[in-house]
Design a protein around this motif. Structure first.
Motif, PDB file in Angstrom:
ATOM      1  N   ILE A  85      57.347  45.505  25.375  1.00 45.82           N
ATOM      2  CA  ILE A  85      58.172  44.409  24.848  1.00 45.82           C
ATOM      3  C   ILE A  85      58.610  43.438  25.944  1.00 45.82           C
ATOM      4  N   ASN A  86      58.210  43.684  27.157  1.00 53.68           N
ATOM      5  CA  ASN A  86      58.593  42.829  28.281  1.00 53.68           C
ATOM      6  C   ASN A  86      57.447  41.872  28.573  1.00 53.68           C
ATOM      7  N   GLU A  87      57.566  40.622  28.154  1.00 53.41           N
ATOM      8  CA  GLU A  87      56.498  39.632  28.354  1.00 53.41           C
ATOM      9  C   GLU A  87      56.812  38.639  29.481  1.00 53.41           C
ATOM     10  N   SER A  88      58.067  38.477  29.813  1.00 53.00           N
ATOM     11  CA  SER A  88      58.430  37.475  30.817  1.00 53.00           C
ATOM     12  C   SER A  88      58.311  37.993  32.239  1.00 53.00           C
ATOM     13  N   VAL A 103      52.943  54.655  34.513  1.00 51.53           N
ATOM     14  CA  VAL A 103      53.161  53.802  33.354  1.00 51.53           C
ATOM     15  C   VAL A 103      54.146  52.703  33.746  1.00 51.53           C
ATOM     16  N   GLY A 104      54.142  51.646  32.943  1.00 50.92           N
ATOM     17  CA  GLY A 104      55.079  50.541  33.165  1.00 50.92           C
ATOM     18  C   GLY A 104      54.361  49.234  33.441  1.00 50.92           C
ATOM     19  N   ASP A 105      55.114  48.240  33.908  1.00 46.84           N
ATOM     20  CA  ASP A 105      54.546  46.920  34.215  1.00 46.84           C
ATOM     21  C   ASP A 105      53.897  46.873  35.582  1.00 46.84           C
ATOM     22  N   ILE A 162      60.639  56.531  40.232  1.00 45.25           N
ATOM     23  CA  ILE A 162      61.167  55.544  39.290  1.00 45.25           C
ATOM     24  C   ILE A 162      61.467  54.249  40.060  1.00 45.25           C
ATOM     25  N   VAL A 163      60.972  53.119  39.541  1.00 41.20           N
ATOM     26  CA  VAL A 163      61.220  51.804  40.165  1.00 41.20           C
ATOM     27  C   VAL A 163      61.568  50.803  39.061  1.00 41.20           C
ATOM     28  N   VAL A 164      62.664  50.104  39.278  1.00 41.11           N
ATOM     29  CA  VAL A 164      63.027  48.966  38.417  1.00 41.11           C
ATOM     30  C   VAL A 164      63.183  47.745  39.322  1.00 41.11           C
ATOM     31  N   ALA A 165      62.465  46.666  39.024  1.00 39.05           N
ATOM     32  CA  ALA A 165      62.475  45.455  39.852  1.00 39.05           C
ATOM     33  C   ALA A 165      62.918  44.253  39.019  1.00 39.05           C
ATOM     34  N   ARG A 166      63.793  43.440  39.611  1.00 40.19           N
ATOM     35  CA  ARG A 166      64.271  42.212  38.961  1.00 40.19           C
ATOM     36  C   ARG A 166      63.761  41.000  39.723  1.00 40.19           C
TER      37      ARG A 166
END
Length: 483
Positions: A85-88, A103-105, A162-166
């Motif tokens: 659901i993350n397109e941007s 898995v993930g972006d 686990i990685v979350v990037a902004r």
């Protein structure tokens, strides 16, 4: 085409202290505004980046809690759902468990823990994008000149990475908007300040020009000049103008009183001197009078004549300077006037051992004035040249026309007047030291100058190398139509 008054006002504006002060203040305001903008830019960027880091850390901690509660497979499904659901690509997710496919972006990432700035294609790869190929929309957002980067928070556990990037682009965009806003704001404020400064400086320049015009008018001898409309202005220039008007009123009153006193003294003394002359003249004609007594009476009569001429000059000069003398002007042809004076005074010059000659143009030179006063001025100049020049000295009187001016000059080859005293000899009663033994009261050039100014002209003294050249500049007038 710019008119002369407008050019003068512009020159005054350029030299205006108000404009210079406005420029300095505007420059100081712009510099301080720019420095404040840089500080705001830095603070805004730091705060937004801290919020991005806090968001990334909070999301990563949430995923870690999910991993501990539900296990790697459940977290993989959650990350996969978030990436779909993350397109941007403003927020990127990554989870990689031992023995499982990531898995993930993010397709790959260098393992790390804590906070880190990541560069695409260098520190990680984005799913679905070949290495080195930026997204067109994101490249357009970044302006084509900024390197894309992410603020990431990583957690390394035995169960996986686990990685979350902004995305930092929002921070850069906010900083850019801030700088553009500051730039436009400073530019607009500077433009408005300059317009206001120019308007104020132009207004003050006009008022300063009025003050200068009044001062020049007073310097030329018109003590009735005043600064108009100054009573309605209450600023500093208004106070200067009010003070100037008050000073000119007192000066005009004092000059009129001084001129009146001079005229009264000359008038009161002229009458008894005339009576004394009338009493002495019959005794000078007596045949039985001794020679020595007759010569003494003759010398006294000559002194009385000189004193009477001085008093007449004082009276006339007072009338000219105070404006009490009404000048009846008519068109005057200077050619016959100069020619007649040459013929009349040539014998006088010859008796004194000098030679008087001159030149007169063939074309008539007309001026608007009083022929009697102009003749008196020229006679005074010729008499001065004859009186103060050693024998034999040629004296030249010329009449020419230069553009819109009639030029009358009287020159001699006498001792002349030093440059530092040429202005002083136009004052009343001023005489050079070498001329004090000669007859006269020091009023000749003063009277000539007053007559020339009454005709809106100008008197000029110059070195004749050797001698003195006195030049009268008078405005020419149109030739009168025949009746």
């Amino acid at each position: 085409m710019t008119s002369f008054p407008a050019l003068r006002v512009w020159q005054q504006v350029r030299r205006s202290s108000a404009l210079r002060l406005a420029l300095w203040l505007s420059g100081l305001f712009s510099v301080t505004g720019f420095v404040a903008g840089l500080i705001s830019w830095s603070i805004l960027g730091h705060e937004l980046e801290q919020r991005l880091i806090e968001d990334a850390q909070a999301l990563a901690n949430g995923l870690q809690v999910n991993l501990e509660r539900s296990g790697p497979e459940a977290l993989s499904r959650s990350v996969q759902a978030l990436s779909q659901i993350n397109e941007s690509h403003e927020t990127l997710y990554f989870f990689s468990a031992p023995g499982q496919e990531s898995v993930g972006d993010i397709s790959w990432v260098t393992p790390f823990s804590g906070i880190r700035t990541l560069l695409p294609d260098k520190d990680f790869g984005i799913v679905g994008e070949p290495a080195g190929t930026p997204e067109p929309e994101r490249d357009e957002e970044m302006g084509g000149g900024q390197e894309e980067s992410y603020l990431a928070f990583g957690i390394w556990t035995p169960q996986g990475q686990i990685v979350v990037a902004r995305d930092r682009q929002r921070v850069l965009n906010s900083q850019q908007v801030l700088m553009e806003s500051i730039g436009w704001g400073l530019g607009g404020a500077f433009a408005i300040t300059m317009l206001l400064a120019f308007a104020i400086a132009r207004r003050d320049a006009r008022r300063v020009a009025q003050l200068n015009d009044v001062l020049h008018t007073v310097a030329s001898g018109d003590f009735q000049a005043r600064v108009p409309g100054i009573d309605r202005i209450e600023d500093d220039l208004g106070q200067v103008g009010t003070g100037l008007n008050q000073m000119l009123e007192r000066l005009e009153t004092n000059v009129e009183r001084l001129a009146q006193v001079s005229a009264d003294i000359a008038h009161d003394l002229r009458s008894p001197l005339t009576q004394l002359r009338l009493r002495l003249e019959p005794h000078a004609l007596r045949s039985d009078l001794p020679h020595d007594t007759r010569m003494a009476i003759a010398a006294s009569l000559e002194s009385l004549t000189q004193i009477a001429h001085s008093f007449d000059a004082i009276l006339q000069l007072s009338q000219l300077e105070t404006g009490n003398l009404v000048l009846e002007t008519v068109p005057v042809n200077l050619n016959p006037l100069v020619h007649d004076l040459l013929e009349m005074l040539a014998p006088v010059a010859e008796e004194m051992g000098h030679v008087l000659h001159g030149t007169v143009p063939t074309a008539p030179v007309w001026v608007e004035g009083n022929a009697g006063m102009l003749s008196q001025a020229l006679v005074n100049l010729i008499n001065n040249a004859l009186l103060h020049s050693p024998e034999p000295t040629p004296v030249q009187m010329n009449l020419t026309r230069e553009a819109s001016q009639a030029v009358l000059s009287v020159s001699d080859h006498g001792p002349g007047i030093p440059l530092e005293e040429q202005e002083k000899v136009l004052q009343r009663f001023y005489r050079l030291d070498r001329s004090r033994y000669r007859p006269g009261a020091g009023l000749g050039l003063s009277l000539v100058n007053a007559i020339v100014q009454l005709h809106s002209g100008r008197l000029e003294l110059a070195d004749n190398a050797p001698g003195l050249r006195v030049t009268l500049h008078l405005p020419v007038s149109a030739q009168p139509l025949p009746e």
